[in-house]
Write a protein that holds these residues in place. Structure first.
Motif, PDB file in Angstrom:
ATOM      1  N   ASP A 118       0.817  -1.216   0.000  1.00 27.80           N
ATOM      2  CA  ASP A 118       0.000   0.000   0.000  1.00 27.80           C
ATOM      3  C   ASP A 118       0.851   1.267   0.000  1.00 27.80           C
ATOM      4  O   ASP A 118       0.563   2.225  -0.710  1.00 27.80           O
ATOM      5  N   ALA A 119       1.913   1.275   0.781  1.00 26.89           N
ATOM      6  CA  ALA A 119       2.755   2.473   0.895  1.00 26.89           C
ATOM      7  C   ALA A 119       3.591   2.738  -0.364  1.00 26.89           C
ATOM      8  O   ALA A 119       3.987   3.868  -0.621  1.00 26.89           O
ATOM      9  N   LYS A 120       3.853   1.696  -1.162  1.00 23.33           N
ATOM     10  CA  LYS A 120       4.679   1.854  -2.369  1.00 23.33           C
ATOM     11  C   LYS A 120       3.961   1.296  -3.592  1.00 23.33           C
ATOM     12  O   LYS A 120       4.560   0.678  -4.459  1.00 23.33           O
ATOM     13  N   SER A 121       2.683   1.518  -3.653  1.00 24.47           N
ATOM     14  CA  SER A 121       1.853   0.969  -4.713  1.00 24.47           C
ATOM     15  C   SER A 121       2.203   1.575  -6.072  1.00 24.47           C
ATOM     16  O   SER A 121       2.611   2.732  -6.165  1.00 24.47           O
ATOM     17  N   ARG A 122       2.005   0.778  -7.116  1.00 21.77           N
ATOM     18  CA  ARG A 122       2.200   1.267  -8.486  1.00 21.77           C
ATOM     19  C   ARG A 122       1.226   2.413  -8.756  1.00 21.77           C
ATOM     20  O   ARG A 122       0.115   2.401  -8.259  1.00 21.77           O
ATOM     21  N   PRO A 123       1.598   3.373  -9.587  1.00 22.55           N
ATOM     22  CA  PRO A 123       0.660   4.455  -9.909  1.00 22.55           C
ATOM     23  C   PRO A 123      -0.413   3.988 -10.901  1.00 22.55           C
ATOM     24  O   PRO A 123      -0.174   3.123 -11.736  1.00 22.55           O
ATOM     25  N   VAL A 124      -1.581   4.577 -10.788  1.00 21.18           N
ATOM     26  CA  VAL A 124      -2.651   4.330 -11.751  1.00 21.18           C
ATOM     27  C   VAL A 124      -2.281   5.065 -13.035  1.00 21.18           C
ATOM     28  O   VAL A 124      -1.768   6.178 -12.994  1.00 21.18           O
ATOM     29  N   HIS A 125      -2.532   4.424 -14.196  1.00 17.02           N
ATOM     30  CA  HIS A 125      -2.207   5.083 -15.460  1.00 17.02           C
ATOM     31  C   HIS A 125      -3.220   4.699 -16.536  1.00 17.02           C
ATOM     32  O   HIS A 125      -4.004   3.769 -16.364  1.00 17.02           O
ATOM     33  N   LYS A 126      -3.179   5.422 -17.638  1.00 18.48           N
ATOM     34  CA  LYS A 126      -4.094   5.183 -18.759  1.00 18.48           C
ATOM     35  C   LYS A 126      -3.548   4.091 -19.670  1.00 18.48           C
ATOM     36  O   LYS A 126      -2.356   3.821 -19.688  1.00 18.48           O
ATOM     37  N   LEU A 127      -4.459   3.500 -20.443  1.00 19.15           N
ATOM     38  CA  LEU A 127      -4.099   2.476 -21.408  1.00 19.15           C
ATOM     39  C   LEU A 127      -3.240   3.095 -22.514  1.00 19.15           C
ATOM     40  O   LEU A 127      -3.595   4.141 -23.064  1.00 19.15           O
ATOM     41  N   GLN A 128      -2.117   2.472 -22.801  1.00 19.21           N
ATOM     42  CA  GLN A 128      -1.237   2.968 -23.856  1.00 19.21           C
ATOM     43  C   GLN A 128      -1.697   2.411 -25.200  1.00 19.21           C
ATOM     44  O   GLN A 128      -1.945   1.209 -25.341  1.00 19.21           O
ATOM     45  N   MET A 129      -1.816   3.279 -26.170  1.00 16.76           N
ATOM     46  CA  MET A 129      -2.330   2.908 -27.495  1.00 16.76           C
ATOM     47  C   MET A 129      -1.532   1.776 -28.139  1.00 16.76           C
ATOM     48  O   MET A 129      -2.099   0.944 -28.840  1.00 16.76           O
ATOM     49  N   LYS A 130      -0.233   1.722 -27.897  1.00 18.90           N
ATOM     50  CA  LYS A 130       0.599   0.700 -28.544  1.00 18.90           C
ATOM     51  C   LYS A 130       0.213  -0.714 -28.109  1.00 18.90           C
ATOM     52  O   LYS A 130       0.514  -1.669 -28.807  1.00 18.90           O
ATOM     53  N   TRP A 131      -0.465  -0.875 -26.961  1.00 15.04           N
ATOM     54  CA  TRP A 131      -0.826  -2.191 -26.462  1.00 15.04           C
ATOM     55  C   TRP A 131      -2.207  -2.659 -26.925  1.00 15.04           C
ATOM     56  O   TRP A 131      -2.552  -3.833 -26.775  1.00 15.04           O
ATOM     57  N   ILE A 132      -3.002  -1.782 -27.503  1.00 16.67           N
ATOM     58  CA  ILE A 132      -4.373  -2.141 -27.888  1.00 16.67           C
ATOM     59  C   ILE A 132      -4.415  -3.309 -28.877  1.00 16.67           C
ATOM     60  O   ILE A 132      -5.194  -4.247 -28.673  1.00 16.67           O
ATOM     61  N   PRO A 133      -3.605  -3.341 -29.951  1.00 11.10           N
ATOM     62  CA  PRO A 133      -3.667  -4.508 -30.848  1.00 11.10           C
ATOM     63  C   PRO A 133      -3.346  -5.835 -30.134  1.00 11.10           C
ATOM     64  O   PRO A 133      -3.990  -6.858 -30.401  1.00 11.10           O
ATOM     65  N   ALA A 134      -2.398  -5.808 -29.225  1.00 11.37           N
ATOM     66  CA  ALA A 134      -2.056  -7.029 -28.489  1.00 11.37           C
ATOM     67  C   ALA A 134      -3.221  -7.473 -27.606  1.00 11.37           C
ATOM     68  O   ALA A 134      -3.526  -8.676 -27.533  1.00 11.37           O
TER      69      ALA A 134
END
Length: 192
Positions: A118-134
């Motif tokens: 909890d204290a060192k959690s990954r940040p929330v981020h948006k979906l990267q366009m380059k990963w959509i086809p995968a």
């Protein structure tokens, strides 16, 4: 000389009412009760409830709140809910959903470590366009396999059951990696 600012003391009751775990428990019980009350009142459910399904739904409401609050304990609740749902789905003959719930136990282990403390959690981020086809390719291939297996073994509602399986895997993977788009995929799963 200035006096340092001291925060106002909070009472034990105030701290209790702000406790994420207590709030999650209240939300879980209230929403689960409302869900099943609605289901019986409109005739979607007429028999006695499957208590594994009730437990899974109730636990998931609490887990959802804790994931929004970015609390890692959501994964412990996810383990319990997935186990309860796996039993219920196999009882209903929903093979893909039963297999999915069993699979999620393993994926939740991955998510627990990927999420981080909890204290060192990954940040929330948006979906990267380059990963959509995968994501689209992986989803399509997994859907085809799930549909084939479900129909080959006589699973009920194979088209929809396979869709729930595939979208849940995608949503959980996105959630484990704190991609904001996960909530849209979870919404699609819940509509289906």
């Amino acid at each position: 000389m200035t006096t340092p600012y001291l925060p106002a003391p909070t009472s034990g009751l105030t701290r209790l009412l702000k406790n994420d775990f207590l709030i999650a428990a209240v939300i879980a019980v209230v929403l689960s009760g409302l869900t099943f009350a609605l289901s019986y009142s409109v005739g979607w459910l007429t028999d006695a409830p499957n208590w594994f399904e009730v437990a899974g739904a109730t636990i998931n409401y609490g887990a959802t709140y804790l994931s929004i609050k970015q609390r890692r304990f959501t994964y412990a609740l996810g383990f319990a809910a997935s186990a309860a749902f796996a039993i219920a789905y196999f009882q209903y003959g929903l093979l893909a959903s039963g297999i999915l719930s069993a699979y999620l136990v393993g994926q939740l282990i991955y998510g627990y470590f990927r999420w981080g403390p909890d204290a060192k959690s990954r940040p929330v981020h948006k979906l990267q366009m380059k990963w959509i086809p995968a994501y689209i390719l992986a989803t399509a291939l997994t859907y085809a396999g799930a549909y084939f297996i479900s129909t080959a073994f006589g699973g009920q509602f194979a088209f929809w059951d396979a869709a729930i399986l595939v979208l849940t895997i995608a949503a959980q993977f996105l959630l484990d990696n704190k991609v904001l788009f996960a909530w849209f995929v979870w919404g699609a799963v819940n509509v289906i």
